[in-house]
Design a protein around this motif. Structure first.
Motif, mmCIF file in Angstrom:
data_model
loop_
_atom_site.group_PDB
_atom_site.id
_atom_site.type_symbol
_atom_site.label_atom_id
_atom_site.label_comp_id
_atom_site.label_asym_id
_atom_site.label_seq_id
_atom_site.Cartn_x
_atom_site.Cartn_y
_atom_site.Cartn_z
ATOM 1 N N UNK A 46 18.705 39.725 80.625
ATOM 2 C CA UNK A 46 17.823 39.328 81.726
ATOM 3 C C UNK A 46 16.908 40.473 82.127
ATOM 4 N N UNK A 50 12.893 40.246 81.552
ATOM 5 C CA UNK A 50 12.034 40.216 82.746
ATOM 6 C C UNK A 50 11.122 41.441 82.795
ATOM 7 N N UNK B 53 25.688 31.918 83.653
ATOM 8 C CA UNK B 53 24.370 32.545 83.529
ATOM 9 C C UNK B 53 23.276 31.536 83.840
ATOM 10 N N UNK B 57 20.489 31.488 87.232
ATOM 11 C CA UNK B 57 19.062 31.618 86.984
ATOM 12 C C UNK B 57 18.704 32.590 85.883
ATOM 13 N N UNK B 58 19.624 32.853 84.990
ATOM 14 C CA UNK B 58 19.381 33.821 83.921
ATOM 15 C C UNK B 58 18.313 33.321 82.950
ATOM 16 N N UNK B 59 17.778 34.258 82.216
ATOM 17 C CA UNK B 59 16.834 33.925 81.162
ATOM 18 C C UNK B 59 17.524 33.084 80.092
ATOM 19 N N UNK B 61 16.792 31.352 76.273
ATOM 20 C CA UNK B 61 15.891 31.159 75.143
ATOM 21 C C UNK B 61 16.022 29.713 74.666
ATOM 22 N N UNK B 72 19.294 31.995 67.012
ATOM 23 C CA UNK B 72 19.548 32.679 68.272
ATOM 24 C C UNK B 72 19.259 31.832 69.510
ATOM 25 N N UNK B 74 19.422 29.717 72.672
ATOM 26 C CA UNK B 74 20.541 29.444 73.578
ATOM 27 C C UNK B 74 20.599 27.974 73.983
ATOM 28 N N UNK B 157 12.465 30.659 84.267
ATOM 29 C CA UNK B 157 13.076 31.771 83.524
ATOM 30 C C UNK B 157 13.561 31.362 82.137
ATOM 31 N N UNK B 158 12.631 30.948 81.353
ATOM 32 C CA UNK B 158 12.988 30.607 79.974
ATOM 33 C C UNK B 158 12.071 31.354 79.019
ATOM 34 N N UNK B 159 12.497 31.388 77.801
ATOM 35 C CA UNK B 159 11.733 32.059 76.768
ATOM 36 C C UNK B 159 11.770 31.165 75.533
ATOM 37 N N UNK B 161 11.652 30.207 71.789
ATOM 38 C CA UNK B 161 11.918 30.898 70.516
ATOM 39 C C UNK B 161 11.745 29.929 69.362
#
Lengths: 154, 161
Positions: A46, A50, B53, B57-59, B61, B72, B74, B157-159, B161
């Motif tokens: 994280x 960020x 997580x 609010x964790x990142x 993917x 990879x 998530x 909060x996403x990424x 991939x």
């Protein structure tokens, strides 16, 4: 949004998280260690992602800064991983010139009823150019419970 | 599937969470400590850490193409995409095939997880999709999973991939 088919009801709850503080020479279960380790990996991830987002730099630029291939950077940023300490340090510094600082909290002490526990192990990055991320703070340690709201189909 | 769904709370932050995760009784049983002192316990601890997580609010993917996703990712859409089901992909510990958990979104940052399985036990993904489809219909009847126009409609909060 799905909400009309659900109804919240209360349940009798336990205030224990189900995890317990290490005690004496009792072996900590592999499951507990797995949870804690995964949690820590996620916090590191994280922080790095960020910081990367705030920095505005590209993956290719970060790769060049760190002398790594774009593929390696892409893989590192794809999900939480069991990074070596050096990898974490290099990512944070390479992204923004930041350095990690550490704080240890005692979340399980909260569930045991003791005071001044605020959540979890937290890692922050310090950098002159970016705002330091804030930890999750609990105003009331007693809220760190495993209470559940049961949802039942109407 | 029987029993009520539950609002999952983070083991460490309780209900003070950034996102919402609603789980079936089967999933709640799997991710509720204590976790055993063996490989199974470690895998379930990893599973719970993933869910916590998400809650906090964790990142995350995310892979949107079920047929072209990195190992990879998530969280990934599952085919057929139009049905709105997703797979939570727990890929740690590294020396295990991981765990897959299936469900759909109820709204932005709200996930409803209904089925799960050890990855090595999944021989036929279409069968798993059939299971999540049946489980969803059993509970929500004609209400289908939330469908958004883009990932911003699903998550913060996403990424990709």
């Amino acid at each position: 949004m799905i909400d009309h088919s659900l109804e919240k009801t209360s349940m009798t709850i336990s205030r224990t998280t189900g995890l317990s503080e290490p005690s004496g020479v009792d072996k900590i279960s592999a499951g507990t260690l797995g949870y804690i380790s995964a949690r820590h990996r996620q916090r590191q991830y994280d922080l790095v992602v960020r910081e990367f987002r705030r920095s505005g730099i590209s993956q290719s630029a970060l790769a060049r800064r760190l002398g790594k291939s774009p593929e390696v950077i892409s893989r590192l940023l794809a999900r939480p991983g069991n990074w070596e300490s050096d990898t974490f340090s290099e990512l944070v510094f390479g992204i923004s010139g930041g350095i990690a600082s550490y704080r240890i909290d005692y979340p399980l002490a909260a569930s045991a009823g003791t005071s001044d526990a605020s959540g979890m192990v937290f890692i922050s990055a310090s950098s002159k150019s970016t705002e330091v991320a804030k930890p999750v703070e609990l105003s009331d340690a007693k809220t760190a419970s495993s209470s559940l709201l049961a949802l039942v189909a109407a | 599937m029987s029993g009520a769904l539950s609002h999952l709370e983070s083991l460490f932050t309780g209900d003070e969470t950034a996102r919402t995760m609603i789980v079936s009784p089967e999933i709640l049983a799997a991710v509720t400590p204590p976790f055993s002192d063996d490989d199974k316990g470690r895998r379930l601890g990893e599973f719970r850490a993933w869910l916590d997580a998400f809650l906090e609010g964790a990142e995350v993917s995310v892979a949107e193409d079920p047929f072209n996703k990195p190992a990879d990712a998530m969280l990934a859409r599952v085919a057929p995409v139009k049905e709105g089901f997703w797979s939570i992909r727990v890929t740690d510990p590294n020396d295990t095939p991981g765990i897959r958990c299936f469900g759909g979104f109820g709204g932005k940052d709200q996930f409803i997880a209904l089925t799960w399985e050890y990855r090595e036990a999944i021989q036929d993904f279409s069968q798993e999709i059939g299971s999540i489809r049946d489980a969803w219909t059993d509970i929500f009847a004609d209400d289908r999973p939330f469908s958004g126009e883009n990932l911003d409609d699903y998550l913060t909060n996403y990424r990709t991939v």
